[in-house]
Design a protein around this motif. Structure first.
Motif, PDB file in Angstrom:
ATOM      1  N   SER A 268     -75.348  -5.532 -46.524  1.00  0.00           N
ATOM      2  CA  SER A 268     -74.240  -6.167 -47.244  1.00  0.00           C
ATOM      3  C   SER A 268     -73.280  -5.081 -47.715  1.00  0.00           C
ATOM      4  O   SER A 268     -73.703  -4.003 -48.146  1.00  0.00           O
ATOM      5  CB  SER A 268     -74.762  -6.972 -48.437  1.00  0.00           C
ATOM      6  N   GLU A 269     -72.000  -5.373 -47.603  1.00  0.00           N
ATOM      7  CA  GLU A 269     -70.992  -4.377 -47.974  1.00  0.00           C
ATOM      8  C   GLU A 269     -70.798  -4.364 -49.485  1.00  0.00           C
ATOM      9  O   GLU A 269     -70.536  -5.388 -50.105  1.00  0.00           O
ATOM     10  CB  GLU A 269     -69.662  -4.662 -47.278  1.00  0.00           C
ATOM     11  N   LEU A 270     -70.916  -3.178 -50.075  1.00  0.00           N
ATOM     12  CA  LEU A 270     -70.707  -3.004 -51.510  1.00  0.00           C
ATOM     13  C   LEU A 270     -69.257  -2.650 -51.819  1.00  0.00           C
ATOM     14  O   LEU A 270     -68.764  -2.922 -52.910  1.00  0.00           O
ATOM     15  CB  LEU A 270     -71.606  -1.882 -52.042  1.00  0.00           C
TER      16      LEU A 270
ATOM     17  N   SER B 236     -66.889   1.930 -44.702  1.00  0.00           N
ATOM     18  CA  SER B 236     -67.586   0.850 -45.402  1.00  0.00           C
ATOM     19  C   SER B 236     -68.800   1.437 -46.110  1.00  0.00           C
ATOM     20  O   SER B 236     -69.473   2.325 -45.585  1.00  0.00           O
ATOM     21  CB  SER B 236     -68.018  -0.213 -44.380  1.00  0.00           C
ATOM     22  N   VAL B 237     -69.079   0.953 -47.320  1.00  0.00           N
ATOM     23  CA  VAL B 237     -70.269   1.371 -48.068  1.00  0.00           C
ATOM     24  C   VAL B 237     -71.219   0.178 -48.105  1.00  0.00           C
ATOM     25  O   VAL B 237     -70.837  -0.914 -48.539  1.00  0.00           O
ATOM     26  CB  VAL B 237     -69.923   1.826 -49.494  1.00  0.00           C
ATOM     27  N   LEU B 238     -72.430   0.385 -47.635  1.00  0.00           N
ATOM     28  CA  LEU B 238     -73.359  -0.728 -47.432  1.00  0.00           C
ATOM     29  C   LEU B 238     -74.681  -0.515 -48.141  1.00  0.00           C
ATOM     30  O   LEU B 238     -75.096   0.611 -48.406  1.00  0.00           O
ATOM     31  CB  LEU B 238     -73.624  -0.906 -45.931  1.00  0.00           C
ATOM     32  N   ARG B 239     -75.322  -1.642 -48.418  1.00  0.00           N
ATOM     33  CA  ARG B 239     -76.650  -1.635 -49.017  1.00  0.00           C
ATOM     34  C   ARG B 239     -77.608  -2.344 -48.078  1.00  0.00           C
ATOM     35  O   ARG B 239     -77.274  -3.383 -47.507  1.00  0.00           O
ATOM     36  CB  ARG B 239     -76.610  -2.346 -50.364  1.00  0.00           C
ATOM     37  N   SER B 240     -78.800  -1.798 -47.918  1.00  0.00           N
ATOM     38  CA  SER B 240     -79.807  -2.437 -47.082  1.00  0.00           C
ATOM     39  C   SER B 240     -81.185  -1.984 -47.554  1.00  0.00           C
ATOM     40  O   SER B 240     -81.319  -1.315 -48.586  1.00  0.00           O
ATOM     41  CB  SER B 240     -79.580  -2.095 -45.603  1.00  0.00           C
ATOM     42  N   ARG B 241     -82.205  -2.337 -46.795  1.00  0.00           N
ATOM     43  CA  ARG B 241     -83.557  -1.868 -47.078  1.00  0.00           C
ATOM     44  C   ARG B 241     -84.336  -1.823 -45.780  1.00  0.00           C
ATOM     45  O   ARG B 241     -84.339  -2.784 -45.012  1.00  0.00           O
ATOM     46  CB  ARG B 241     -84.260  -2.795 -48.078  1.00  0.00           C
TER      47      ARG B 241
ATOM     48  N   LEU C  74     -78.567   3.056 -49.452  1.00  0.00           N
ATOM     49  CA  LEU C  74     -77.135   2.950 -49.697  1.00  0.00           C
ATOM     50  C   LEU C  74     -76.488   3.973 -48.769  1.00  0.00           C
ATOM     51  O   LEU C  74     -76.756   5.170 -48.871  1.00  0.00           O
ATOM     52  CB  LEU C  74     -76.792   3.255 -51.160  1.00  0.00           C
ATOM     53  N   PHE C  75     -75.690   3.482 -47.821  1.00  0.00           N
ATOM     54  CA  PHE C  75     -75.106   4.404 -46.845  1.00  0.00           C
ATOM     55  C   PHE C  75     -73.678   3.981 -46.515  1.00  0.00           C
ATOM     56  O   PHE C  75     -73.262   2.853 -46.782  1.00  0.00           O
ATOM     57  CB  PHE C  75     -75.959   4.482 -45.576  1.00  0.00           C
TER      58      PHE C  75
END
Length: 362
Positions: free
Chosen positions: A47-49, A218-223, A230-231
């Protein structure tokens, strides 16, 4: 984050001993694909932060001013005939690769937005922060037979920061880059200029300068498994006609490749180039890669869309092909390896200067 020494043996990454950080018998992690062929690990839909832009002088802006919009040529039965050599080298402003930016821009975004992160600062304390490109290299490592890499790692207030360090071999290779390769790099950026407009519904303007300082990120969050991520990664363009307007599913990755004329050429393309395209686009959740195939004269003769989630189908029955599960399992194993190796919190904040003390590297 300063590297202290590295050694990459055949088939495994050996962690050399930084001062006062690692035990004398440094641990290592094997890279043999057969060791990572289990089920596909859990990977949270990215998801984009937020986002940021870099301008023509490589200056940071916390907005989307550098975002471009996908604007392909009309499909009239003829090839696009884009001249990818046009403007080279007169209208080309390449980024200064001697400037090692490290995590600078991502850290600036994080400083400006850390208070707004869902889950608060506590979530960040357990996360891994890095560039998408570094994760891409991890994904492809089990199948990489040529290029080594080094990652510096630093833990600050519980967060693990990973940043690539240019290897001596990579530096030699970069400084000795032949003219043809430099021109091929330009052609990739030129293709983007032919395919993108400055506003939705606009027309591309290939008459301007190609400046590779400019970037939209784009700054994204995932797992991945039990590793919060956070990348950030550069995005080529946004498709105004995409079924979903929600980033990152509205983003498009643009690539060029030479024309293929035989089954053997296609097989090699699927085994090697498509692996890197998949890894680069799967991580941030970009659904499509649009490729321009160029002839020996540097003209794009055809376009082809490769949906990210269908790329593996091209090698599924190839015994010498790649497997997404292997890529993701190795990445998860490496992140665990890094988390378990870099356990000591560094009292100094992470920075991109390669002079910060005491960071292990691989």
């Amino acid at each position: 984050m300063e590297p202290r020494g590295t050694k990459r043996g055949a088939g495994k990454i050996e962690v050399a001993e930084p001062r006062n950080k690692l035990p004398r018998s440094a641990p290592s992690l094997p890279t043999d694909p057969a060791l990572y062929s289990g089920p596909f690990p859990f990977y949270r839909r990215p998801s984009e932060l937020g986002c940021f832009s870099l301008d023509a002088q490589r200056q940071y802006h916390g907005d989307a001013r550098a975002l471009r919009y996908y604007s392909p040529p009309p499909t009239n039965g003829q090839g696009p005939n884009f001249d990818l050599r046009d403007g080279y080298p007169d209208r080309y402003q390449p980024r200064d690769e001697e400037l090692q930016e490290g995590l600078d821009h991502l850290l600036r975004w994080l400083l400006e937005h850390r208070g707004q992160l869902e889950g608060g600062p506590g979530w960040l304390a357990g996360a891994i922060v890095t560039w998408r490109g570094h994760l891409t290299k991890l994904l492809t490592t089990p199948y990489e037979r040529q290029d080594g890499w080094q990652l510096a790692a630093s833990r600050f207030q519980g967060t693990l920061y990973l940043s690539e360090v240019e290897t001596p071999a990579a530096r030699v290779q970069r400084l000795a880059r032949p003219p043809l390769l430099r021109e091929l790099m330009y052609m990739g950026y030129k293709f983007e200029q032919y395919m993108c407009a400055d506003k939705p519904g606009g027309s591309p303007d290939p008459s301007g300068e190609v400046n590779t300082n400019v970037a939209f990120c784009s700054v994204l969050r995932s797992r991945l498994g039990n590793h919060p991520l956070l990348f950030s990664g550069e995005v080529d363009c946004r498709d105004p006609q995409a079924p979903s307007t929600q980033p990152p599913t509205c983003y498009v990755e643009l690539k060029t490749s030479k024309e293929m004329h035989s089954p053997g050429q296609w097989r090699s393309f699927y085994r090697h180039k498509l692996l890197k395209w998949w890894a680069q686009s799967f991580l941030p959740g970009v659904p499509n890669v649009v490729a321009g195939f160029r002839n020996p004269e540097g003209f794009v003769c055809s376009l082809k869309t490769f949906p990210t989630m269908e790329m593996f189908e091209h090698v599924r029955n190839d015994r010498d092909g790649w497997n997404p599960s292997v890529c993701m399992n190795f990445c998860a194993a490496f992140l665990s390896f890094a988390q378990n190796t870099v356990v000591q919190d560094d009292p100094s904040p992470p920075r991109s200067s390669p002079r910060s003390p005491g960071a292990p590297w691989w």
